[in-house]
Design an enzyme around this catalytic site. Structure first.
Site, PDB file in Angstrom:
ATOM      1  N   GLY B 226       4.715  53.347 -27.982  1.00 24.02           N
ATOM      2  CA  GLY B 226       4.354  52.812 -26.666  1.00 24.02           C
ATOM      3  C   GLY B 226       4.808  53.770 -25.595  1.00 24.02           C
ATOM      4  O   GLY B 226       5.599  53.427 -24.725  1.00 24.02           O
ATOM      5  N   GLU B 249       0.384  55.293 -28.404  1.00 22.14           N
ATOM      6  CA  GLU B 249       0.027  54.402 -27.303  1.00 22.14           C
ATOM      7  C   GLU B 249      -1.262  53.697 -27.677  1.00 22.14           C
ATOM      8  O   GLU B 249      -2.144  54.304 -28.284  1.00 22.14           O
ATOM      9  CB  GLU B 249      -0.128  55.240 -26.025  1.00 22.14           C
ATOM     10  CG  GLU B 249      -0.640  54.517 -24.813  1.00 22.14           C
ATOM     11  CD  GLU B 249       0.222  53.354 -24.380  1.00 22.14           C
ATOM     12  OE1 GLU B 249       1.440  53.530 -24.229  1.00 22.14           O
ATOM     13  OE2 GLU B 249      -0.326  52.251 -24.209  1.00 22.14           O
ATOM     14  N   ASN B 282      -2.401  51.768 -33.001  1.00 24.17           N
ATOM     15  CA  ASN B 282      -1.626  50.536 -32.959  1.00 24.17           C
ATOM     16  C   ASN B 282      -0.424  50.735 -33.868  1.00 24.17           C
ATOM     17  O   ASN B 282      -0.518  50.652 -35.085  1.00 24.17           O
ATOM     18  CB  ASN B 282      -2.495  49.380 -33.460  1.00 24.17           C
ATOM     19  CG  ASN B 282      -1.784  48.055 -33.341  1.00 24.17           C
ATOM     20  OD1 ASN B 282      -0.579  48.001 -33.138  1.00 24.17           O
ATOM     21  ND2 ASN B 282      -2.530  46.977 -33.468  1.00 24.17           N
ATOM     22  N   SER B 283       0.723  51.024 -33.240  1.00 26.22           N
ATOM     23  CA  SER B 283       1.865  51.396 -34.075  1.00 26.22           C
ATOM     24  C   SER B 283       2.394  50.223 -34.875  1.00 26.22           C
ATOM     25  O   SER B 283       3.080  50.403 -35.863  1.00 26.22           O
ATOM     26  CB  SER B 283       2.972  51.973 -33.210  1.00 26.22           C
ATOM     27  OG  SER B 283       3.268  51.065 -32.178  1.00 26.22           O
ATOM     28  N   LEU B 302      10.777  52.105 -25.540  1.00 27.15           N
ATOM     29  CA  LEU B 302      11.261  51.981 -24.173  1.00 27.15           C
ATOM     30  C   LEU B 302      10.412  50.983 -23.400  1.00 27.15           C
ATOM     31  O   LEU B 302       9.201  51.141 -23.299  1.00 27.15           O
ATOM     32  CB  LEU B 302      11.228  53.340 -23.477  1.00 27.15           C
ATOM     33  CG  LEU B 302      11.942  54.475 -24.196  1.00 27.15           C
ATOM     34  CD1 LEU B 302      12.111  55.648 -23.271  1.00 27.15           C
ATOM     35  CD2 LEU B 302      13.290  54.058 -24.698  1.00 27.15           C
ATOM     36  N   ASP B 305       6.514  45.528 -24.155  1.00 26.30           N
ATOM     37  CA  ASP B 305       5.954  44.318 -23.571  1.00 26.30           C
ATOM     38  C   ASP B 305       6.792  43.119 -24.002  1.00 26.30           C
ATOM     39  O   ASP B 305       6.978  42.902 -25.187  1.00 26.30           O
ATOM     40  CB  ASP B 305       4.507  44.173 -24.071  1.00 26.30           C
ATOM     41  CG  ASP B 305       3.736  43.150 -23.277  1.00 26.30           C
ATOM     42  OD1 ASP B 305       4.361  42.248 -22.697  1.00 26.30           O
ATOM     43  OD2 ASP B 305       2.505  43.259 -23.251  1.00 26.30           O
ATOM     44  N   THR B 380      11.369  57.839 -18.135  1.00 21.26           N
ATOM     45  CA  THR B 380      10.026  57.282 -18.120  1.00 21.26           C
ATOM     46  C   THR B 380       9.682  56.716 -16.752  1.00 21.26           C
ATOM     47  O   THR B 380      10.552  56.370 -15.968  1.00 21.26           O
ATOM     48  CB  THR B 380       9.875  56.150 -19.134  1.00 21.26           C
ATOM     49  OG1 THR B 380      10.813  55.128 -18.781  1.00 21.26           O
ATOM     50  CG2 THR B 380      10.148  56.631 -20.527  1.00 21.26           C
ATOM     51  N   GLU B 381       8.401  56.608 -16.517  1.00 18.06           N
ATOM     52  CA  GLU B 381       7.926  56.051 -15.254  1.00 18.06           C
ATOM     53  C   GLU B 381       8.429  54.628 -15.076  1.00 18.06           C
ATOM     54  O   GLU B 381       8.822  54.206 -13.999  1.00 18.06           O
ATOM     55  CB  GLU B 381       6.392  56.048 -15.222  1.00 18.06           C
ATOM     56  CG  GLU B 381       5.758  57.385 -14.947  1.00 18.06           C
ATOM     57  CD  GLU B 381       5.744  58.296 -16.162  1.00 18.06           C
ATOM     58  OE1 GLU B 381       6.236  57.876 -17.223  1.00 18.06           O
ATOM     59  OE2 GLU B 381       5.271  59.416 -16.036  1.00 18.06           O
ATOM     60  N   GLU B 382       8.392  53.888 -16.182  1.00 21.96           N
ATOM     61  CA  GLU B 382       8.860  52.502 -16.125  1.00 21.96           C
ATOM     62  C   GLU B 382      10.328  52.449 -15.771  1.00 21.96           C
ATOM     63  O   GLU B 382      10.766  51.635 -14.959  1.00 21.96           O
ATOM     64  CB  GLU B 382       8.616  51.875 -17.507  1.00 21.96           C
ATOM     65  CG  GLU B 382       8.772  50.381 -17.564  1.00 21.96           C
ATOM     66  CD  GLU B 382       7.701  49.651 -16.800  1.00 21.96           C
ATOM     67  OE1 GLU B 382       6.560  50.123 -16.768  1.00 21.96           O
ATOM     68  OE2 GLU B 382       8.034  48.619 -16.222  1.00 21.96           O
TER      69      GLU B 382
END
Lengths: 448, 405
Positions: B226, B249, B282-283, B302, B305, B380-382
């Site tokens: 992800g 991803e 789809n991991s 990281l 969801d 990360t952006e998140e």
């Protein structure tokens, strides 16, 4: 404004599409059938056939039909039975299906000693070699385990709670098998994967250690079986799948040993063109004490025998035994140790909305000699009805009647084929169909 | 009045009310700094000869009330305009931007206006203003305007407007996708049949150019599950230049973005970032298809969801059953890193890992010593978003061990 017009236009054509799509989905539901299943006791003391919700057992030792004793009274299973199996030590028999019940029977007195409730419909069962645990798998990929107490059967039916053992991520599990030495449990699913897990000493804590993944099938894996070999106690795993191949694997490393393109061989034998790609392997059965594998393929009227050469670990087609004179496409196979017989059954549960009652047909192939591994030396013969052990009585019990109208078999065979395709083959939807299917989504923000 | 006179009036400094025939419905007038002029109906779409007079016809041809606010204002016709403030350029800009909203005017015509009346900065300003509009056509027309600006013309990557012209990196705005993707749906992307079928030459062309490599020397060792927009991969790639790493991803567009980003970085810094790549998959379903037993050294989860609803808990990427698979692909001694800003999810992940027999937590000392741990919340952006909002993060870092039976 232009956008709005477009939507209106699409709306009109949508309703037409919708109607046809809804119809096809309805048709799919109507076409669901359950294939007839057969399982043979390891020493061939009894044979069981499951047809729809009906479980029929015939005792071959004293040539009599068996009446099953169950606490619930009435029908043992309320909905279609999807899987039946005898334990390898011969003391237990388990049946489970769409009614979300797993029933464990004692083979001595044919009493139901345990009924386990499952959350979802059950798609596969297996009994551990020591008879202490029963595992069953549901359509969401979870394999559950339940432990069984002493097998004397004198205890009242216990209602046990199952504990999750392992899980495939949201994929229908099609087959569950224990390895011959009992160390591993192998599960096959619809996402082309076969997972070999170490069966722990305390299964109720879960099976966390994965031994290997056997990857190589390019379509769903439909059935598993083991060949017992003298040099490797864990056996050789045989699997058949929707890609019309039968493959053999080494489960310790997960490596693919050999592949046999069964689909193309079927094409060679049957000169009349079989439709499209539906040469799915529906069932495989290893004949104990020979290295022969019997393969039942959709649209093949008979069985194909493969031989596994142990030193080189290769697979090759030995012969094809066709059933002449009848439209017999086996849906399930079973065999027992040391009797040299292969039992086959075909049939389907009652098709919804049709008048034809559920029916099944049992046939036997004999002639498997344990000493000679070479198939060409074996004289295999399809036994006539009178020659089947148990004779007419068995046929009457297991089939429901002695003679069956042949026409209905074709319908049954077709229904089974469609049902399997619908269930296990991943559907590729066109964009419109995907949008249609999203209609029932309830998490979309409503547009103002 | 003829055109020239009208123009003179418009450009001039007097306040003049221009009477005339008002066009019939549905045309109405819109507000503009030049005021509303009712024009002689003999005016039509300007020809080349009229170029000098274009301002006036614009007033006639203007659209009709698409914009709702325009509608309310159009009823105020004949409003006095303060021409002292408006310069010719201002007028032109004004007209152009409102016209662009209404999309009635052909683009080349607009371009002509701009060329004649506006300087480059004004054009860029209009372009920026137009970008705010939602309509695609406006943006397209504005884009054409923008191309006229000489400096934009030369550097703009005509083939791919989604790439930033100066850095060569993709622009995130073109790769926006929904934050949530259903991991249970059968998406239609290719999945390798087995780990030996993974094409390394596709992902790491410089390091492993041969498609069918027989050597098993170099394998992927880090996996970012992800990976989102690729922040962690980028940071790790320079920190561990010898290690091959991959991001996984589920979302299509986001994977494209990461791909473009890595490619851009490879070009910008030659020799670097050759060890990072991304794959759309789809991991949760297909991890065993990509990695062999015990292949990975590090796995990253990281800000996954959270799937708040109980019935959706089985969709969580860390769950007791999926941990079996992650334990399978991790080496003994391999480390799994998880971090989240949702407290409940953090507690869940920690408890799943703690109760799993094949994972043990890292000690405080080991956490301090590991350079990667600091990246978890910052790379990360998140993570950066959480830091910006002053949120708290919950991390769980565990090591894969052999189970004691």
């Amino acid at each position: 404004m232009d956008a709005r017009i477009d939507e209106c236009e699409r709306g009109d054509s949508n309703t037409q599409e919708d109607a046809s799509l809804e119809e096809s989905e309805q048709n799919n539901k109507d076409m669901e059938v359950a294939p007839a299943l057969v399982s043979v006791h390891p020493t061939q003391s009894s044979v069981a056939v499951a047809l729809g919700s009906d479980l029929r057992v015939f005792n071959l030792l004293d040539n009599s039909a068996v009446s099953l004793m169950d606490e619930s009274g009435g029908a043992y299973h309320n909905d279609w039975i999807r899987c039946i199996k005898y334990g390898t030590n011969g003391k237990l028999f388990v049946s489970a299906g769409d009614d979300k019940l797993v029933k464990v029977w004692s083979t001595d007195c044919w009493r139901c000693i345990s009924t386990v409730v499952s959350e979802k419909r059950v798609s596969a069962v297996a009994i551990s070699n020591d008879g202490l645990h029963v595992c069953f798998a549901d359509k969401f990929g979870v394999v559950w385990v339940v432990d069984l107490p002493g097998l004397d059967g004198t205890e009242a039916s216990l209602n046990k709670k199952a504990v999750p053992l392992l899980a495939h991520y949201c994929s229908i599990i099609t087959s569950l098998e224990f390895s011959p030495d009992g160390r591993f449990i192998v599960s096959a699913d619809r996402d082309f994967k076969i997972r070999v897990t170490v069966f722990p000493k305390k299964p109720l804590d879960g099976a966390h250690e994965i031994q290997s993944f056997c990857l190589g099938h390019t379509e769903f894996v439909s059935c598993l079986a083991f060949i017992c070999t003298p040099d490797s106690p864990q056996g050789i795993l045989v699997s058949g799948g929707g890609d019309s191949t039968v493959r053999i694997w080494d489960i310790i490393s997960g490596s693919l040993l050999d592949t046999c393109e069964v689909g193309t061989k079927v094409g060679q034998v049957e000169s009349d063109a079989t439709e499209g790609n539906c040469s799915t392997v529906t069932n495989i059965c290893t004949i104990p004490e020979c290295t022969l594998i019997a393969v039942a393929i959709q649209s093949l009227r008979g069985i194909m025998l493969l031989t596994c050469d142990l030193p080189s670990r290769t697979l090759s087609v030995a012969k094809v035994v066709s059933i002449v004179g009848e439209n017999f496409v086996p849906t399930s196979l079973g065999s027992s140790i040391s009797r040299g017989l292969l039992w086959m059954v075909t049939g389907a549960s009652k098709l919804r909305g049709s008048d034809v009652s559920s029916l099944s047909r049992v046939k036997v192939i004999s002639g498997f000699k344990k000493s000679s591994p070479n198939a060409t030396e074996q004289e295999l013969a399809v036994l006539a009805d009178s020659e089947i052990p148990g004779g007419a009585k068995l046929l009457e019990k297991l089939q429901g009647s002695i003679s069956i109208d042949e026409k209905v078999f074709l319908a049954a065979a077709d229904a089974v084929k469609t049902a399997m395709c619908n269930l296990l083959i991943k559907k590729q939807y066109s964009d419109e169909k995907r949008e249609f299917r999203k209609r029932t989504r309830n998490d979309k923000k409503s547009k103002q | 009045m003829n055109c020239l006179q009208t123009l003179a009036v418009v450009m001039g400094k007097e306040k003049v009310r221009i009477p005339g025939k008002t066009p019939a419905k549905p045309s109405t007038f819109f507000k503009s700094s030049t005021g509303n002029a009712t024009i002689d109906s003999s005016l039509f779409c300007p020809t080349k000869a009229d170029e000098g007079n274009m301002l006036v016809p614009i007033l006639r041809w203007r659209p009709i009330s698409f914009a709702k606010n325009a509608q309310s204002e159009t009823t105020k016709s004949n409003h006095q305009v303060d021409r002292t403030k408006a310069s010719g350029q201002q007028i032109a800009m004004d007209l152009l931007s409102t016209n662009l909203v209404h999309q009635e005017l052909p683009a080349d015509w607009l371009i002509n206006i701009s060329r004649n009346f506006l300087n480059n900065t004004s054009m860029s300003a209009i372009y920026q203003a137009c970008l705010k509009f939602k309509s695609k056509k406006v943006k397209e027309d504005a884009g054409k305007l923008n191309k006229l600006v000489p400096e934009n013309n030369m550097l703009q990557n005509k083939a791919n407007p989604t790439i930033n012209k100066s850095t060569g990196l993709p622009r995130k705005r073109f790769y926006r996708a929904r934050a949530h993707s259903n991991p249970l749906s059968d998406s239609h992307f290719p999945v390798p049949i087995s780990p030996s079928h993974v094409d390394y030459s596709l992902h790491y062309p410089q390091l492993l150019p041969l498609a069918n490599r027989t050597d098993t020397f170099n394998k992927i060792e880090f996996a970012d599950i992800g990976c989102g927009f690729g922040g962690l991969l980028i940071s790790l790639a320079t920190l561990f230049p010898e290690t091959l790493m991959i991001g996984m991803e589920l979302r299509d567009k986001v994977t494209e973005y990461v791909k473009e980003r890595i490619l851009g970085l490879r070009v910008a810094s030659p020799g670097q970032y050759q060890n990072a790549s991304v794959v759309r998959t789809n991991s949760m379903k297909y991890i065993p298809n990509y990695f062999e037993k015990g292949q990975l050294l590090k796995m990253f989860f990281l800000f996954p969801d959270p799937h708040f609803k109980e019935k959706n808990h089985r969709r969580r990427v860390i769950s007791p059953h999926l941990l079996d698979e992650y334990a399978y692909v991790l080496q003994v001694g391999g480390i799994i890193y998880t971090i989240t800003d949702v407290e409940e999810l953090g507690a869940w992940m920690k408890s799943c890992l703690q109760s799993h027999p094949m994972f043990e937590p890292l000690s405080e000392m080991e956490l301090e010593a590991d350079p990667v741990v600091k990246l978890l919340s910052s790379a990360t952006e998140e993570g950066q978003k959480v830091a910006r909002n002053g949120g708290q993060t919950f991390q769980a870092v565990f090591r894969r061990i052999t189970p004691s039976s």
